[in-house]
Structure formats: C-alpha cells, structure tokens
Design a protein around this motif. Sequence first.
Motif, PDB file in Angstrom:
ATOM      1  N   PHE A  38      29.341  36.528  87.602  1.00 29.41           N
ATOM      2  CA  PHE A  38      29.784  35.421  86.982  1.00 29.41           C
ATOM      3  C   PHE A  38      28.784  34.071  86.845  1.00 29.41           C
ATOM      4  O   PHE A  38      28.596  33.656  85.197  1.00 29.41           O
ATOM      5  N   ALA A  39      27.922  34.248  86.814  1.00 26.37           N
ATOM      6  CA  ALA A  39      26.968  32.875  86.850  1.00 26.37           C
ATOM      7  C   ALA A  39      26.330  33.652  85.507  1.00 26.37           C
ATOM      8  O   ALA A  39      25.863  33.000  84.174  1.00 26.37           O
ATOM      9  N   PRO A  40      25.918  35.458  84.639  1.00 25.01           N
ATOM     10  CA  PRO A  40      24.662  35.359  83.652  1.00 25.01           C
ATOM     11  C   PRO A  40      26.016  34.604  82.767  1.00 25.01           C
ATOM     12  O   PRO A  40      25.524  34.528  81.622  1.00 25.01           O
ATOM     13  N   LEU A  41      27.613  35.097  83.069  1.00 29.29           N
ATOM     14  CA  LEU A  41      28.433  34.936  82.450  1.00 29.29           C
ATOM     15  C   LEU A  41      28.440  33.931  81.802  1.00 29.29           C
ATOM     16  O   LEU A  41      29.721  33.894  80.987  1.00 29.29           O
ATOM     17  N   LEU A  42      28.079  33.171  82.814  1.00 28.49           N
ATOM     18  CA  LEU A  42      29.199  31.343  82.332  1.00 28.49           C
ATOM     19  C   LEU A  42      27.068  31.194  81.494  1.00 28.49           C
ATOM     20  O   LEU A  42      27.710  30.377  80.772  1.00 28.49           O
ATOM     21  N   ILE A  43      26.402  31.636  81.297  1.00 27.57           N
ATOM     22  CA  ILE A  43      25.132  31.609  81.046  1.00 27.57           C
ATOM     23  C   ILE A  43      24.816  31.772  79.205  1.00 27.57           C
ATOM     24  O   ILE A  43      24.824  30.592  78.334  1.00 27.57           O
ATOM     25  N   VAL A  44      25.707  33.060  79.339  1.00 26.65           N
ATOM     26  CA  VAL A  44      25.098  33.413  78.239  1.00 26.65           C
ATOM     27  C   VAL A  44      26.096  32.556  77.160  1.00 26.65           C
ATOM     28  O   VAL A  44      25.515  32.285  76.098  1.00 26.65           O
ATOM     29  N   PRO A  45      27.278  32.707  77.457  1.00 27.16           N
ATOM     30  CA  PRO A  45      27.904  31.252  75.738  1.00 27.16           C
ATOM     31  C   PRO A  45      27.909  30.198  76.035  1.00 27.16           C
ATOM     32  O   PRO A  45      27.514  29.249  75.002  1.00 27.16           O
ATOM     33  N   ALA A  46      26.733  29.092  76.964  1.00 27.39           N
ATOM     34  CA  ALA A  46      26.360  28.612  77.353  1.00 27.39           C
ATOM     35  C   ALA A  46      24.893  28.433  76.534  1.00 27.39           C
ATOM     36  O   ALA A  46      24.548  27.669  76.022  1.00 27.39           O
ATOM     37  N   ILE A  47      23.983  29.057  76.399  1.00 21.53           N
ATOM     38  CA  ILE A  47      23.117  29.587  75.758  1.00 21.53           C
ATOM     39  C   ILE A  47      23.377  29.120  74.022  1.00 21.53           C
ATOM     40  O   ILE A  47      22.861  29.378  73.323  1.00 21.53           O
ATOM     41  N   ALA A  48      24.549  30.218  73.595  1.00 24.48           N
ATOM     42  CA  ALA A  48      25.273  30.896  72.509  1.00 24.48           C
ATOM     43  C   ALA A  48      25.501  29.509  71.799  1.00 24.48           C
ATOM     44  O   ALA A  48      25.112  29.235  70.880  1.00 24.48           O
ATOM     45  N   LEU A  53      24.375  29.532  65.717  1.00 22.42           N
ATOM     46  CA  LEU A  53      25.834  30.317  66.047  1.00 22.42           C
ATOM     47  C   LEU A  53      26.663  28.980  66.469  1.00 22.42           C
ATOM     48  O   LEU A  53      27.905  29.152  66.049  1.00 22.42           O
ATOM     49  N   SER A  54      26.635  27.909  66.811  1.00 26.71           N
ATOM     50  CA  SER A  54      27.284  26.794  67.352  1.00 26.71           C
ATOM     51  C   SER A  54      27.353  25.791  66.290  1.00 26.71           C
ATOM     52  O   SER A  54      28.415  24.946  66.151  1.00 26.71           O
ATOM     53  N   GLY A  55      27.011  26.165  64.425  1.00 26.37           N
ATOM     54  CA  GLY A  55      27.986  26.002  63.719  1.00 26.37           C
ATOM     55  C   GLY A  55      28.286  26.237  62.830  1.00 26.37           C
ATOM     56  O   GLY A  55      29.538  25.767  62.253  1.00 26.37           O
ATOM     57  N   ILE A  56      29.011  27.421  63.597  1.00 25.01           N
ATOM     58  CA  ILE A  56      30.336  27.928  62.657  1.00 25.01           C
ATOM     59  C   ILE A  56      31.474  27.065  63.640  1.00 25.01           C
ATOM     60  O   ILE A  56      31.740  27.417  64.117  1.00 25.01           O
ATOM     61  N   PHE A 101      20.136  34.490  69.811  1.00 25.48           N
ATOM     62  CA  PHE A 101      19.650  34.839  70.851  1.00 25.48           C
ATOM     63  C   PHE A 101      18.043  34.648  71.290  1.00 25.48           C
ATOM     64  O   PHE A 101      17.199  34.443  71.562  1.00 25.48           O
ATOM     65  N   GLU A 102      16.963  35.599  69.478  1.00 29.62           N
ATOM     66  CA  GLU A 102      15.931  35.750  70.055  1.00 29.62           C
ATOM     67  C   GLU A 102      15.108  33.827  69.364  1.00 29.62           C
ATOM     68  O   GLU A 102      14.480  34.402  70.951  1.00 29.62           O
ATOM     69  N   LYS A 103      15.463  33.308  69.447  1.00 27.21           N
ATOM     70  CA  LYS A 103      15.560  31.545  69.330  1.00 27.21           C
ATOM     71  C   LYS A 103      15.673  30.861  70.353  1.00 27.21           C
ATOM     72  O   LYS A 103      14.567  30.147  70.637  1.00 27.21           O
ATOM     73  N   MET A 104      15.883  31.739  71.413  1.00 24.97           N
ATOM     74  CA  MET A 104      16.357  31.043  72.904  1.00 24.97           C
ATOM     75  C   MET A 104      14.657  31.075  73.525  1.00 24.97           C
ATOM     76  O   MET A 104      14.713  31.579  75.369  1.00 24.97           O
ATOM     77  N   HIS A 105      13.908  32.422  73.676  1.00 22.50           N
ATOM     78  CA  HIS A 105      13.837  33.276  74.380  1.00 22.50           C
ATOM     79  C   HIS A 105      12.501  32.414  75.019  1.00 22.50           C
ATOM     80  O   HIS A 105      11.599  32.407  76.355  1.00 22.50           O
TER      81      HIS A 105
END
Length: 194
Positions: A38-48, A53-56, A101-105
Amino acid sequence: MSTRSASLMSILKRIENARGDEQITIGEIVNLIGQVSFAPLLIVPAIALVTPLSGIPLFSATMGIIIFLVSSQMVLRREYLWLPQWVLRIRANRRYVKTAFEKMHPLVKWLDRRTETRLTVLTHKPLVFVPQLLCVLSGLVLPLMEFIPFSSSMVGLSVALLGIGILARDGAVVFLALVPYALVGGLVWKVVGA
C-alpha cells in the motif's frame, strides 16, 4: 542507508524499465508494485504529481482519486488494494512516464540517504492514522488544486513524504511532510485573498 527507501528506488526503476506497448496502464503499474504494497502504491502517484506529468489536464484530479482510494483502504486496514476498472485502464505514454520519473531520482536518492527508523510512534497504531488520514484528505482536495498553479505538486510532495515516512518507519519524514502543506496553505490563502 534505508533499505526500505532503496526498495522504493527499485520500484521506480521497475516501472521505468517495464517493457510493453508504447502505453502503460495504471493496472500494469499496480501489478509491478503488488496489490499488498500500500505505501509504495501511495507514493508512486504522489511522486508523479511532482513531475512534469502534473501539467497534463485532469492529471492531478486522477492522481487525487488514486491517492484517496489507496489511503482510505490503508485506514480501513484492507489486505489487498481494490481499484475500479476505469482507473486500472488509464493509460500514459511509457517513455514520458520513464522520463518524468527519472527526474525524481535525485530526490529519492536524497531521501534514501536520510531516512532511518526514528520517532516510530508516528508510524505505528494508533498515531499512524494521522498521516494516513492526511493522505485521504489530500486525495479529496487534489481535484480542486487543478485551478491553483503548483499547488498539486506541493500536495503530491507532502503525500510522497508521508508515504515514505510510513514505509521507512521514519516519523521525522512524516513531520517534514507538513512543510509543503504549509506552503500550499499560504498559496491558497494568497489566491483566495487576491
């Protein structure tokens, strides 16, 4: 170095390197992460949300729905995640997702070096419900953030930090998540006041 945060980095890599058609679906991402994580499934859309991508258009609202569904099921202590079929079928360009996602590394690596098990009272019952409920509320307000520039990225950063704090059992990161929330509050106050 936190092995839990390192596993988050490996999850991002798994999504970035997943092979298939030009498009990747939310369902594929859930399968790559696992329905019990659950925690990674919460983190991934938050990181997105922190990526370009948030500009879409409607992206923030869609990620808000996912964050709401995942975090509310965390609160309810469900064993397996359920998402409606229309969410699982949402598609995005695989190459665009990988680049974003690579920009978030750098951020993920920075957090990885600094997370450790501390202030665990905030990441265990009963107080773990506080960050989980903050994520639920964040998911609810994210559709409204479409109209306030940069606000969805700030909320996304807060949710990502809350998720990382829960995942790594690091209460200090949970506290750190309050900073972007405060910035969003100031931004909303400024927009409403204007």
